[in-house]
Write an enzyme that holds these catalytic residues in place. Structure first.
Site, short mmCIF file in Angstrom:
data_model
loop_
_atom_site.label_atom_id
_atom_site.label_comp_id
_atom_site.label_asym_id
_atom_site.label_seq_id
_atom_site.Cartn_x
_atom_site.Cartn_y
_atom_site.Cartn_z
N LYS A 46 -18.48 -4.29 95.68
CA LYS A 46 -18.56 -5.30 94.71
C LYS A 46 -20.03 -5.47 94.32
CE LYS A 46 -17.76 -9.99 93.43
NZ LYS A 46 -17.41 -11.35 93.68
N LYS A 60 -20.09 -6.42 99.80
CA LYS A 60 -20.48 -7.24 98.35
C LYS A 60 -21.75 -7.74 98.54
CE LYS A 60 -19.05 -11.84 96.42
NZ LYS A 60 -18.49 -13.15 96.50
N CYS A 67 -16.93 -21.71 97.91
CA CYS A 67 -17.85 -21.96 96.68
C CYS A 67 -17.51 -22.63 95.75
CB CYS A 67 -18.79 -20.55 96.46
SG CYS A 67 -17.61 -19.31 95.83
C1 PBG Z 1 -16.78 -16.00 95.09
C2 PBG Z 1 -16.69 -14.86 94.38
C3 PBG Z 1 -17.86 -14.36 93.41
C4 PBG Z 1 -17.14 -13.36 92.54
C5 PBG Z 1 -15.87 -13.13 93.03
N1 PBG Z 1 -15.66 -14.17 94.12
C6 PBG Z 1 -19.13 -15.00 93.03
C7 PBG Z 1 -20.22 -14.91 93.93
O1 PBG Z 1 -19.82 -14.49 94.97
O2 PBG Z 1 -21.10 -15.75 93.62
C8 PBG Z 1 -17.64 -12.83 91.46
C9 PBG Z 1 -16.67 -12.12 90.52
C10 PBG Z 1 -17.46 -11.69 89.16
O3 PBG Z 1 -18.71 -11.83 88.88
O4 PBG Z 1 -16.71 -11.28 88.31
N2 PBG Z 1 -17.41 -15.76 96.34
ZN ZN Z 2 -18.04 -17.71 97.23
#
Ligand code: PBG
Ligand code: ZN
Length: 324
Positions: free
Chosen positions: A248, A195, A122
């Site tokens: 997460k 996640k 991303c």
């Molecule tokens: C990328 C990623 C994200 C986070 C960790 N790896 C952002 C998302 O998925 O949009 C979030 C970490 C945080 O908010 O501290 N995929």
């Molecule tokens: Zn990502």
């Protein structure tokens, strides 16, 4: 036995006895510090919504990691802010990409610390999605190859563990196979297994410049309303070869952490995400809460729920306190 025969306060009266009956103990070994690497020299860009955190160029990164190591923090997780973005996220798997360079810089400076790399696309795609895009769709299978290539390039740079955070189906298996084929059969995978599609990622997306330019992440990240599905996601990643599984975010998902702990015997990590950090910082700055108290209570709660590794932007502050 009931009152007045039994008095639960008896074991709370003496400070020593309170320590002796304490069930959960936070330790610096439980903490993983997230860090953001950016190109250039002498760059230390403050992240507005994450006080105390910066986009760091490699020189500063080495210094910060040294501090973390001296505080007893055993591991960091690296995120990169690349110079260029394109539809195929080429900078994610470039041999001289920002994370690949950061891994080498950290390993040169502090060889003892465990270097984990976040594997996702991303921050590297021009559209900001975690996989490649086909029209308005995030293409699952086409993304797997690029994710695997990214993981292998991190391993080649010297990473000690890779952490796929993209939520494409089958990515743990694809990454495991690619790592094995490249001779990295001993490199562990920490999977962002459960996640959620969370609004708590807001500050991070600013920090990593990784917000999606169209749509949202609901077709690949999990619906916050689902708990049983988290168990299924974790079990799939275990089958595919994950060595550590992660939940997460953490704080709004303590029930998920608890469930996974009950049902899966792999080491369990939880990500105390950017929005959780920002809320505490903001309220503390307003003078509305006691920052240290809320920080330690939060981290202890995440551990009490079942996580033994906590990815947290509080890692340095918490370790400093725990060392006193
Ligand atoms: C990328 C990623 C994200 C986070 C960790 N790896 C952002 C998302 O998925 O949009 C979030 C970490 C945080 O908010 O501290 N995929
Ligand atoms: Zn990502």
């Amino acid at each position: 036995m009931l009152f007045p025969d039994y008095r639960p306060r008896r074991t709370r009266l003496h400070p020593a006895l309170r320590r002796m009956v304490r069930e959960t103990r936070l330790h610096p070994d439980n903490l993983i510090l997230p860090l953001f690497a950016i190109g250039g020299k002498g760059v230390k860009n403050p992240i507005q919504s994450m006080p105390g955190h910066y986009q760091l160029s490699l020189d500063y990164l080495g210094e910060t990691v040294r501090q973390a190591f001296e505080l007893g923090i055993p591991a960091i997780i690296l995120f990169g802010i690349p110079e260029t973005k394109d539809p195929l996220a080429k900078a994610a798997y470039a041999p001289d990409g920002i994370v690949q360079q950061a891994v080498k810089a950290v390993k040169d400076n502090v060889p003892e610390i465990l270097v984990i790399t976040d594997v996702c696309l991303c921050a590297y795609t021009d559209h900001g999605h975690c996989g490649v895009v086909d029209g308005q769709m995030i293409a699952n299978d086409a993304s797997l190859e690029l994710l695997a290539r990214t993981a292998v390039s991190h391993a080649a740079a010297g990473a000690d563990m890779v952490a796929p955070s993209d939520m494409m189906d089958g990515r743990v298996g694809a990454i495991r196979q690619a790592l094995d084929e490249a001779g990295h059969e001993n490199l562990p995978i920490m999977s962002y297994a459960a996640k959620y599609c969370s609004s708590y990622y807001g500050p991070f997306r600013q920090a990593a410049d990784s917000a999606p330019r169209f749509g949202d992440r609901r077709t690949y990240q999990m619906d916050p309303a689902n708990a049983r599905e988290a168990v299924r996601e974790v079990m799939l990643d275990v089958e595919e070869g994950a060595d550590v599984v992660m939940v997460k975010p953490a704080l709004a998902y303590l029930d998920i952490i608890y469930r996974i702990k009950e049902q899966c015997d792999l080491p369990l990590a939880a990500y105390n995400v950017s929005g959780e950090f920002a809320m505490i910082k903001a309220a503390a700055r307003m003078g509305w809460i006691d920052e240290t108290g809320v920080m330690m209570e939060t981290l202890t709660a995440i551990k009490r729920a079942g996580a033994n590794m906590i990815l947290t932007y509080f890692a340095m502050e918490a370790a400093r306190l725990l060392n006193q």
